[in-house]
Every structure is written in structure tokens, then in C-alpha cells.
Scaffold this motif. Structure first.
Motif, PDB file in Angstrom:
ATOM      1  N   PRO A 147      -6.821  -7.572  -5.179  1.00 10.58           N
ATOM      2  CA  PRO A 147      -5.315  -7.109  -4.494  1.00 10.58           C
ATOM      3  C   PRO A 147      -3.846  -7.161  -5.330  1.00 10.58           C
ATOM      4  CG  PRO A 147      -6.478  -9.474  -4.471  1.00 10.58           C
ATOM      5  CD  PRO A 147      -7.154  -8.185  -5.633  1.00 10.58           C
ATOM      6  N   HIS A 148      -4.284  -6.697  -7.130  1.00  7.95           N
ATOM      7  CA  HIS A 148      -3.126  -7.049  -7.721  1.00  7.95           C
ATOM      8  C   HIS A 148      -2.206  -5.494  -8.144  1.00  7.95           C
ATOM      9  CE1 HIS A 148      -1.916  -7.137 -12.448  1.00  7.95           C
ATOM     10  NE2 HIS A 148      -1.064  -7.846 -11.775  1.00  7.95           N
ATOM     11  N   ILE A 149      -1.306  -4.943  -8.467  1.00  9.75           N
ATOM     12  CA  ILE A 149      -0.788  -4.305  -8.440  1.00  9.75           C
ATOM     13  C   ILE A 149       0.056  -4.696  -9.707  1.00  9.75           C
ATOM     14  CG2 ILE A 149       1.111  -2.972  -7.252  1.00  9.75           C
ATOM     15  CD1 ILE A 149       0.031  -2.804  -4.500  1.00  9.75           C
ATOM     16  N   ILE A 150       0.989  -3.006 -10.198  1.00  7.06           N
ATOM     17  CA  ILE A 150       1.597  -3.201 -11.599  1.00  7.06           C
ATOM     18  C   ILE A 150       2.574  -2.395 -11.086  1.00  7.06           C
ATOM     19  CG2 ILE A 150       1.994  -3.142 -13.636  1.00  7.06           C
ATOM     20  CD1 ILE A 150      -1.112  -4.211 -14.424  1.00  7.06           C
ATOM     21  N   THR A 151       3.955  -2.841 -11.446  1.00  9.14           N
ATOM     22  CA  THR A 151       4.522  -1.985 -11.314  1.00  9.14           C
ATOM     23  C   THR A 151       6.624  -2.226 -11.797  1.00  9.14           C
ATOM     24  OG1 THR A 151       6.225  -0.301  -9.696  1.00  9.14           O
ATOM     25  CG2 THR A 151       6.374  -2.940  -9.173  1.00  9.14           C
ATOM     26  N   VAL A 152       7.306  -1.852 -12.126  1.00 12.76           N
ATOM     27  CA  VAL A 152       8.565  -1.725 -12.971  1.00 12.76           C
ATOM     28  C   VAL A 152       9.418  -2.359 -12.106  1.00 12.76           C
ATOM     29  CG1 VAL A 152       9.565  -1.362 -14.771  1.00 12.76           C
ATOM     30  CG2 VAL A 152       7.430  -0.418 -14.382  1.00 12.76           C
ATOM     31  N   GLN A 153      10.225  -3.385 -12.860  1.00 14.91           N
ATOM     32  CA  GLN A 153      11.787  -3.854 -12.329  1.00 14.91           C
ATOM     33  C   GLN A 153      12.050  -2.744 -11.812  1.00 14.91           C
ATOM     34  OE1 GLN A 153      12.822  -6.895 -14.664  1.00 14.91           O
ATOM     35  NE2 GLN A 153      11.237  -8.065 -14.397  1.00 14.91           N
ATOM     36  N   THR A 154      12.409  -1.492 -12.483  1.00 17.47           N
ATOM     37  CA  THR A 154      12.857  -0.561 -11.996  1.00 17.47           C
ATOM     38  C   THR A 154      13.367   0.731 -11.734  1.00 17.47           C
ATOM     39  OG1 THR A 154      12.805   0.559 -13.901  1.00 17.47           O
ATOM     40  CG2 THR A 154      14.349  -0.833 -14.676  1.00 17.47           C
ATOM     41  N   GLU A 155      12.077   0.069 -10.880  1.00 19.86           N
ATOM     42  CA  GLU A 155      11.343   1.658  -9.683  1.00 19.86           C
ATOM     43  C   GLU A 155      12.623   1.497  -8.906  1.00 19.86           C
ATOM     44  OE1 GLU A 155       8.525   3.847  -9.827  1.00 19.86           O
ATOM     45  OE2 GLU A 155       8.218   2.536 -11.928  1.00 19.86           O
ATOM     46  N   LEU A 164       9.646  -0.476  -4.169  1.00 19.02           N
ATOM     47  CA  LEU A 164       9.719  -2.256  -4.281  1.00 19.02           C
ATOM     48  C   LEU A 164       9.966  -2.752  -3.383  1.00 19.02           C
ATOM     49  CD1 LEU A 164      13.227  -2.247  -7.471  1.00 19.02           C
ATOM     50  CD2 LEU A 164      10.534  -2.652  -7.642  1.00 19.02           C
ATOM     51  N   ASP A 165       9.964  -2.121  -2.101  1.00 18.69           N
ATOM     52  CA  ASP A 165      10.281  -2.477  -1.203  1.00 18.69           C
ATOM     53  C   ASP A 165       9.397  -2.590  -0.482  1.00 18.69           C
ATOM     54  OD1 ASP A 165      12.782  -3.026  -1.409  1.00 18.69           O
ATOM     55  OD2 ASP A 165      13.709  -1.617   0.339  1.00 18.69           O
ATOM     56  N   TYR A 192       6.438  -5.761   0.810  1.00 12.80           N
ATOM     57  CA  TYR A 192       6.129  -5.791   1.753  1.00 12.80           C
ATOM     58  C   TYR A 192       4.022  -6.385   1.975  1.00 12.80           C
ATOM     59  CZ  TYR A 192       2.777  -4.520   6.007  1.00 12.80           C
ATOM     60  OH  TYR A 192       1.959  -4.373   7.010  1.00 12.80           O
ATOM     61  N   LEU A 193       3.792  -5.398   0.931  1.00  7.83           N
ATOM     62  CA  LEU A 193       1.998  -5.720   0.798  1.00  7.83           C
ATOM     63  C   LEU A 193       2.065  -7.527   0.338  1.00  7.83           C
ATOM     64  CD1 LEU A 193       1.453  -2.386  -1.071  1.00  7.83           C
ATOM     65  CD2 LEU A 193       0.895  -3.019   1.199  1.00  7.83           C
ATOM     66  N   GLU A 194       3.583  -8.338  -0.588  1.00  7.67           N
ATOM     67  CA  GLU A 194       3.024  -9.386  -1.074  1.00  7.67           C
ATOM     68  C   GLU A 194       3.188 -10.341  -0.094  1.00  7.67           C
ATOM     69  OE1 GLU A 194       4.853 -10.648  -5.018  1.00  7.67           O
ATOM     70  OE2 GLU A 194       6.716  -9.273  -4.143  1.00  7.67           O
ATOM     71  N   GLU A 195       3.624  -9.252   1.389  1.00  7.24           N
ATOM     72  CA  GLU A 195       3.575 -10.603   2.337  1.00  7.24           C
ATOM     73  C   GLU A 195       2.034 -10.428   3.168  1.00  7.24           C
ATOM     74  OE1 GLU A 195       7.016  -9.209   4.661  1.00  7.24           O
ATOM     75  OE2 GLU A 195       8.596  -9.745   3.159  1.00  7.24           O
ATOM     76  N   VAL A 196       1.997  -8.797   2.897  1.00  8.20           N
ATOM     77  CA  VAL A 196       0.179  -9.353   3.311  1.00  8.20           C
ATOM     78  C   VAL A 196      -1.062  -9.497   2.521  1.00  8.20           C
ATOM     79  CG1 VAL A 196       1.154  -7.578   4.876  1.00  8.20           C
ATOM     80  CG2 VAL A 196       0.176  -6.717   2.731  1.00  8.20           C
ATOM     81  N   GLY A 197      -0.238 -10.504   1.320  1.00  8.23           N
ATOM     82  CA  GLY A 197      -1.797 -10.693   0.914  1.00  8.23           C
ATOM     83  C   GLY A 197      -2.027 -10.108  -0.775  1.00  8.23           C
ATOM     84  N   GLU A 257      -1.233  -9.187  -4.905  1.00  2.00           N
ATOM     85  CA  GLU A 257      -0.438 -10.279  -5.673  1.00  2.00           C
ATOM     86  C   GLU A 257       0.115  -8.899  -6.506  1.00  2.00           C
ATOM     87  OE1 GLU A 257      -2.951 -12.996  -8.059  1.00  2.00           O
ATOM     88  OE2 GLU A 257      -3.778 -12.725  -5.980  1.00  2.00           O
ATOM     89  N   VAL A 258       1.455  -8.636  -7.185  1.00  2.00           N
ATOM     90  CA  VAL A 258       2.246  -7.668  -7.557  1.00  2.00           C
ATOM     91  C   VAL A 258       2.605  -8.636  -8.941  1.00  2.00           C
ATOM     92  CG1 VAL A 258       4.155  -5.796  -7.376  1.00  2.00           C
ATOM     93  CG2 VAL A 258       3.119  -6.607  -5.193  1.00  2.00           C
ATOM     94  N   THR A 259       2.690  -7.604  -9.792  1.00  2.00           N
ATOM     95  CA  THR A 259       3.664  -8.342 -11.683  1.00  2.00           C
ATOM     96  C   THR A 259       4.552  -6.498 -11.450  1.00  2.00           C
ATOM     97  OG1 THR A 259       1.391  -8.246 -12.501  1.00  2.00           O
ATOM     98  CG2 THR A 259       3.245  -8.134 -14.112  1.00  2.00           C
ATOM     99  N   TYR A 260       5.399  -7.513 -11.614  1.00  2.00           N
ATOM    100  CA  TYR A 260       7.243  -6.827 -12.278  1.00  2.00           C
ATOM    101  C   TYR A 260       7.505  -6.357 -13.836  1.00  2.00           C
ATOM    102  CZ  TYR A 260       7.300  -6.832  -6.674  1.00  2.00           C
ATOM    103  OH  TYR A 260       7.278  -7.001  -5.360  1.00  2.00           O
ATOM    104  N   LEU A 261       7.081  -5.408 -14.183  1.00  2.00           N
ATOM    105  CA  LEU A 261       6.724  -5.505 -15.605  1.00  2.00           C
ATOM    106  C   LEU A 261       8.928  -5.477 -16.073  1.00  2.00           C
ATOM    107  CD1 LEU A 261       4.493  -3.361 -16.813  1.00  2.00           C
ATOM    108  CD2 LEU A 261       4.455  -5.336 -16.847  1.00  2.00           C
ATOM    109  N   PRO A 262       8.653  -5.782 -17.031  1.00  2.00           N
ATOM    110  CA  PRO A 262      10.440  -5.611 -17.342  1.00  2.00           C
ATOM    111  C   PRO A 262      10.811  -4.578 -18.070  1.00  2.00           C
ATOM    112  CG  PRO A 262       8.874  -7.153 -19.140  1.00  2.00           C
ATOM    113  CD  PRO A 262       7.996  -6.699 -17.982  1.00  2.00           C
ATOM    114  N   VAL A 263      12.200  -3.965 -18.983  1.00  4.66           N
ATOM    115  CA  VAL A 263      11.917  -3.067 -19.764  1.00  4.66           C
ATOM    116  C   VAL A 263      12.558  -3.429 -20.373  1.00  4.66           C
ATOM    117  CG1 VAL A 263      11.984  -1.179 -17.425  1.00  4.66           C
ATOM    118  CG2 VAL A 263      14.088  -2.607 -18.012  1.00  4.66           C
TER     119      VAL A 263
END
Length: 377
Positions: A97-105, A110-111, A115-120, A122-128
Motif C-alpha cells: 500500500p505504500h507509495i513514494i512521491t515528491v512535494q513538488t509534483e 498529488l491529487d 485520493y489513494l490515501e482516502e481509500v487506504g 500510505e503516501v510519503t511526500y519527499l521534500p526537495v
């Protein structure tokens, strides 16, 4: 006869580009003559359309070193992003369930992650960092046993900053997680090679490269199973149903071909145009460039105005220049840029920043810069 209109200088090519006349010419027969449905191959009209789509798919696959059946046409990059992220999560999210993305996407990423967080999910938003770059060590350490995929854009849509997608791809490959890159801004502007860069999924769009609006696509590495998001007919190898936009696909392929043929020359000339502008403006202490020390797309310049508010500049020059302010991905909204905030800029600095994105028609450097310099003086 009506008087000719002196149009504003268009410097918002990162938002959308004009249609190249050569692309228009390639598309026209598929509106007027070869107008068949590419799925209706029982007659010559459908056969001609299907053949054109097949050739176009190969052209696009060759552009990124993919196989033709790994290219899936969509209505654009936003749909492709939704298909990649939702399709992967709904296929494998129960166990990973874990996804990694970036704050500047881009907001499309990001949206969708929200949405995927709402349905279960877990998302990590990496800083830059202050230049907009991801820390590769932090990315590496953020990958868990239940990480499904990493989503990092190739080139930022506000600053033009280029991430090291080859290194990111190698990290993902070594950890056994999928790597998706939003290449909407990078496609056709810089070389992309999905094999060399270890990319599993990649999206692109025609209207950023002098092609038509309403057509884009998603590369999906063979063997990756996604859950379709649009059902009804099983088009696009069962991944995206719907009658194919044949003229749009032809336009996307022709625009791709032209960008590849002219990439080196156009990039060199636009980079010099951009660098000359920034050097002159910084020398006069009129701007501060955001992301200046990071690798950037050659036609992007994002900067803070030092002696005038961005809003007043835009209003004063509304009929003279077209530029972007604030977050470029919020329809009809001008907000402090989430990208610039993630890079450490305050609200006022972000609100006072503009994005200029030059295009291939802007080759008359002396004329363009002379006109630009006058506007900023």
C-alpha cells in the motif's frame, strides 16, 4: 480590411504550445478523408486508420526506446497519471500500500495520491532542497518492504528543474519497486530512454510539444499489470477503452518526430536565449532565478521580481506578454506555488515569482530579448 492585431509575446509554452503547421497538415487527412474508426478493420476506411495508428505507436515507442505494445493512448497526461497510479494501487495495493512521491509534483500526481490515501494507501511526500532536487539517499531510505511504487517527475512544470531519473530508476530497480515518471514537460525536449533509465511507467502529452490538445499516452513496461480505469470495449490492449482519437494520435506522432529531429538545435538556441535574458536581468538586479543552480529544461525561467510586484507587472503588460504566475496547475486560481514553497520560498516570494517558458518559434533572439528587456525596464 481589418487592422492587423499586435498579439502579446507568448512565453507560456510550458502551459501549452501552438500547433505546428506541419502537425496540422499530418492530421488533416484523418479528419476529411481517412476518417475511419481504427477498430473497424472490416473495411478500407478502418484499415487505413488502424495502419496510421500502428505506425504512430511505433514512432512514439522508438522515441523512448520502448516496444510499440507498451504505448497506451489516453486523453492526455492527467488521465495517464491516474491510470498509472490508480491502476497500480488497485492491482497491488492490498499487499503493497505504500507509495513514494515528491512535494513538488504536478497536482495531477498529488491529487491522485491524496485520493489513494482516502481509500487506504500510505503516501510519503519527499521534500526537495532549495534548488528543487530530491535527496537520493533520503529516497533510498524511504523505500519499505511494502512500497509499491515511486513517482518522481522528470522535469518540473513550474521551474523546469530536472530530477536525476536515471539514478532514481536504478534505486527503484535495486529495491524491486516500480518507478513511474511524469515526463509531460520533458518529453520531446530532452532525450528519454526507458530502458537505460530503468523506468517502468512514463506519461506524455502532445500539446506540450506543438501537437494537438486532448491526446497523450502512458508507457507501461511489458509485464506490469494495471487495473483499467475506463471500461467498455477493451481498446488499447485492454487497458484503456474508448474509440481512438486517430487525428490526435497522428498529431502526437508527427510532433514527436519533429521534436526529436530538431531537439539539439532548438535546445541550444533556446538555452542561449534564456541564459542571456537571465544574465542581463540579474546584472540589472531586477530578478532572482529560482532553481538556477539545478539542471533545468533549456526553455524555462522561473524567477522572483525584485523591484515590482508580479501582479502589477502582469496587469501593466497584459496586452504585451503572456507569462505564468503562481501555481500553473490550478485552473483559474493564482495561489502561492506549492513548488516554490517546498523549495523554501515564502508566500510573498512565491507570489512575486513568474515563469517564462520560451518556445521554438522564439529563435529571433535579438528581437525577443530586446522586447523582453523593454518590458522589464
Amino acid at each position: 480590411m481589418p487592422k492587423s492585431v499586435d498579439l502579446p509575446l507568448y512565453l507560456d509554452n510550458a502551459s501549452t504550445t501552438p500547433l505546428d503547421s506541419r502537425v496540422f497538415d499530418a492530421m488533416t487527412p484523418y479528419f476529411l478523408e481517412d476518417y475511419g474508426n481504427a477498430a473497424s478493420t472490416t473495411h478500407i476506411f478502418g484499415e487505413r486508420a488502424a495502419r496510421a495508428v500502428k505506425e504512430s505507436r511505433q514512432t512514439i515507442a522508438d522515441a523512448i526506446n520502448a516496444q510499440a505494445d507498451e504505448i497506451h493512448f489516453t486523453s492526455g497526461a492527467t488521465e495517464a497519471i491516474n491510470l498509472a497510479l490508480k491502476g497500480a494501487y488497485f492491482a497491488f495495493g492490498q499487499s503493497k500500500p505504500h507509495i513514494i512521491t515528491v512535494q513538488t509534483e504536478h497536482k495531477a500526481v498529488l491529487d491522485t495520491c491524496g485520493y489513494l490515501e482516502e481509500v487506504g494507501a500510505e503516501v510519503t511526500y519527499l521534500p526537495v532542497d532549495s534548488e528543487g532536487l530530491v535527496d537520493l539517499d533520503e529516497l533510498n531510505s524511504s523505500i519499505r518492504k511494502d512500497t509499491l511504487l515511486v513517482s518522481v517527475m522528470a522535469a518540473n512544470n513550474e521551474t523546469g528543474v530536472l530530477q536525476d531519473i536515471k539514478s532514481i530508476g536504478e534505486i527503484c530497480k535495486s529495491k524491486g519497486v516500480m518507478f513511474f515518471t511524469d515526463a509531460t514537460q520533458a518529453y520531446g525536449k530532452i532525450p528519454l530512454n526507458v530502458l537505460d533509465q530503468s523506468v517502468d511507467m512514463l506519461c506524455f502529452s502532445a500539446h506540450k510539444i506543438y501537437g494537438p490538445k486532448g491526446i497523450g499516452g502512458l508507457y507501461v513496461k511489458k509485464g506490469i499489470q494495471l487495473t483499467p480505469q475506463i471500461h467498455g470495449g477493451g481498446h488499447e490492449f485492454g487497458l484503456r477503452s474508448g474509440t481512438l482519437n486517430v487525428p490526435g494520435i497522428l498529431g502526437l506522432a508527427k510532433a514527436t518526430q519533429l521534436c526529436l529531429e530538431e531537439m539539439e538545435e532548438v535546445s541550444t538556441r533556446l538555452r542561449k536565449l534564456r541564459d542571456d535574458f537571465e544574465t542581463e536581468m540579474e546584472k540589472a538586479r531586477k530578478i532572482k532565478v529560482n532553481g538556477k543552480n539545478a539542471p533545468r529544461l533549456p526553455h524555462f525561467s522561473n524567477f522572483q521580481l525584485l523591484n515590482e510586484e508580479a501582479e502589477s507587472f502582469i496587469l501593466r503588460n497584459r496586452n504585451k506578454i503572456a507569462v505564468a504566475q503562481g501555481s500553473a496547475c490550478n485552473s483559474a486560481l493564482v495561489q502561492p506555488s506549492h513548488v516554490l514553497k517546498a523549495m523554501g520560498l515564502g508566500d510573498k516570494e512565491g507570489e512575486n515569482s513568474l515563469r517564462l517558458s520560451f518556445g521554438s518559434p522564439h529563435i529571433a533572439k535579438d528581437f525577443i530579448n530586446k522586447k523582453l528587456f523593454k518590458l522589464f525596464n
